[in-house]
Design a protein around this motif. Structure first.
Motif, PDB file in Angstrom:
ATOM      1  N   MET A   1       0.298  -1.482  -0.007  1.00 17.56           N
ATOM      2  CA  MET A   1       0.384  -0.412   0.298  1.00 17.56           C
ATOM      3  C   MET A   1       0.783   1.233   0.231  1.00 17.56           C
ATOM      4  N   GLU A   2       0.342   2.264  -1.132  1.00 21.46           N
ATOM      5  CA  GLU A   2       1.992   3.448  -0.960  1.00 21.46           C
ATOM      6  C   GLU A   2       0.201   4.683  -0.215  1.00 21.46           C
ATOM      7  N   PHE A   3       1.167   5.157   1.121  1.00 19.66           N
ATOM      8  CA  PHE A   3       0.685   6.475   1.518  1.00 19.66           C
ATOM      9  C   PHE A   3       0.251   7.505   0.884  1.00 19.66           C
ATOM     10  N   ASP A   4      -0.103   8.931   0.802  1.00 25.91           N
ATOM     11  CA  ASP A   4      -0.440   9.559   0.466  1.00 25.91           C
ATOM     12  C   ASP A   4       0.519  10.538   2.013  1.00 25.91           C
ATOM     13  N   SER A   5       1.035  11.256   0.702  1.00 25.28           N
ATOM     14  CA  SER A   5       1.644  12.443   2.670  1.00 25.28           C
ATOM     15  C   SER A   5       0.723  13.803   2.974  1.00 25.28           C
ATOM     16  N   ASN A   6      -0.782  13.658   1.786  1.00 27.80           N
ATOM     17  CA  ASN A   6      -0.786  15.043   1.864  1.00 27.80           C
ATOM     18  C   ASN A   6      -2.110  14.743   3.348  1.00 27.80           C
ATOM     19  N   LYS A   7      -2.194  13.095   4.171  1.00 31.65           N
ATOM     20  CA  LYS A   7      -3.510  12.402   4.665  1.00 31.65           C
ATOM     21  C   LYS A   7      -3.089  11.366   5.601  1.00 31.65           C
ATOM     22  N   PRO A   8      -3.534  11.727   7.098  1.00 31.97           N
ATOM     23  CA  PRO A   8      -2.712  10.693   8.315  1.00 31.97           C
ATOM     24  C   PRO A   8      -3.109   9.405   7.490  1.00 31.97           C
ATOM     25  N   ILE A   9      -1.645   8.333   7.493  1.00 32.62           N
ATOM     26  CA  ILE A   9      -1.760   7.248   7.429  1.00 32.62           C
ATOM     27  C   ILE A   9      -2.938   6.188   7.870  1.00 32.62           C
ATOM     28  N   PHE A  10      -3.681   6.639   9.079  1.00 33.10           N
ATOM     29  CA  PHE A  10      -4.598   5.814  10.364  1.00 33.10           C
ATOM     30  C   PHE A  10      -5.377   6.133   9.049  1.00 33.10           C
ATOM     31  N   ILE A  11      -5.939   6.985   8.784  1.00 27.54           N
ATOM     32  CA  ILE A  11      -7.370   7.513   7.938  1.00 27.54           C
ATOM     33  C   ILE A  11      -6.948   6.891   6.520  1.00 27.54           C
ATOM     34  N   GLN A  12      -5.882   6.209   6.151  1.00 27.55           N
ATOM     35  CA  GLN A  12      -5.909   6.188   4.422  1.00 27.55           C
ATOM     36  C   GLN A  12      -6.248   3.805   4.913  1.00 27.55           C
ATOM     37  N   ILE A  13      -5.756   3.747   6.463  1.00 29.90           N
ATOM     38  CA  ILE A  13      -5.916   2.579   6.364  1.00 29.90           C
ATOM     39  C   ILE A  13      -7.229   2.014   6.360  1.00 29.90           C
ATOM     40  N   CYS A  14      -8.065   3.447   7.261  1.00 31.04           N
ATOM     41  CA  CYS A  14      -9.921   2.932   7.357  1.00 31.04           C
ATOM     42  C   CYS A  14     -10.194   3.228   6.112  1.00 31.04           C
ATOM     43  N   ASP A  15     -10.280   4.339   5.144  1.00 32.69           N
ATOM     44  CA  ASP A  15     -10.073   3.769   3.770  1.00 32.69           C
ATOM     45  C   ASP A  15      -9.933   3.138   3.183  1.00 32.69           C
ATOM     46  N   VAL A  16      -8.990   2.661   3.073  1.00 35.41           N
ATOM     47  CA  VAL A  16      -9.062   0.735   2.406  1.00 35.41           C
ATOM     48  C   VAL A  16      -9.824  -0.540   2.907  1.00 35.41           C
ATOM     49  N   PHE A  17     -10.104   0.023   4.362  1.00 33.64           N
ATOM     50  CA  PHE A  17     -10.713  -0.958   4.485  1.00 33.64           C
ATOM     51  C   PHE A  17     -12.243  -0.835   4.695  1.00 33.64           C
ATOM     52  N   CYS A  18     -13.080   0.483   3.985  1.00 37.70           N
ATOM     53  CA  CYS A  18     -14.541   0.979   3.456  1.00 37.70           C
ATOM     54  C   CYS A  18     -14.318  -0.108   2.204  1.00 37.70           C
ATOM     55  N   GLU A  19     -13.249   0.398   1.645  1.00 40.09           N
ATOM     56  CA  GLU A  19     -13.158   0.259   0.248  1.00 40.09           C
ATOM     57  C   GLU A  19     -13.248  -0.969   0.231  1.00 40.09           C
ATOM     58  N   ARG A  20     -12.582  -1.256   0.486  1.00 40.13           N
ATOM     59  CA  ARG A  20     -12.730  -3.302   0.730  1.00 40.13           C
ATOM     60  C   ARG A  20     -13.713  -4.093   1.046  1.00 40.13           C
ATOM     61  N   ILE A  21     -14.446  -3.467   2.214  1.00 36.32           N
ATOM     62  CA  ILE A  21     -15.943  -3.743   2.253  1.00 36.32           C
ATOM     63  C   ILE A  21     -16.781  -3.606   1.668  1.00 36.32           C
ATOM     64  N   LEU A  22     -17.362  -2.547   1.102  1.00 34.25           N
ATOM     65  CA  LEU A  22     -17.628  -2.710  -0.275  1.00 34.25           C
ATOM     66  C   LEU A  22     -17.317  -2.970  -1.663  1.00 34.25           C
TER      67      LEU A  22
END
Length: 114
Positions: free
Chosen positions: A1-22
């Motif tokens: 997983m590549e992280f965006d430096s403009n957004k907190p990593i913990f939020i990006q991880i949450c977003d990936v979880f949500c995407e995988r659920i959808l």
């Protein structure tokens, strides 16, 4: 997983979880990786993973069963879907519509079937 430096990593991880659920690759009732397992897999500090899990838990998306682990909560898909729709309508769509207006693009010009 590549992280965006403009957004907190913990939020990006949450977003990936949500995407995988959808998309259905994470299903309700399914066990998710432990904090340490996911931290090792992503190369991220376990404290960051814990922040993600706490946020997802507060949203009702995952639940912690003591001594067993974390699981995708029943009803998580509906929660994620509602949250993502709200976020899209309030944050993303206005930016898209503004950009379309600036570029002079009408809805009729969009080829939505490609």
């Amino acid at each position: 997983m590549e992280f965006d430096s403009n957004k907190p990593i913990f939020i990006q991880i949450c977003d990936v979880f949500c995407e995988r659920i959808l998309e259905g690759s994470l299903k309700e009732g399914e066990r998710v990786l432990s904090v340490r397992e996911l931290g090792a897999e992503l190369g991220v500090n376990p404290n960051t993973i814990m922040r993600s899990y706490e946020r997802l838990g507060a949203m009702g998306i995952i639940v912690n069963q003591r001594g067993v682990g974390y699981f995708v909560a029943e009803g998580a898909r509906a929660i994620v879907l509602e949250d993502q729709k709200k976020r899209f309508l309030e944050q993303e769509l206005p930016q898209i519509l503004r950009r379309m207006s600036l570029l002079g693009i009408s809805v009729n010009e969009m080829n939505l079937n490609s």
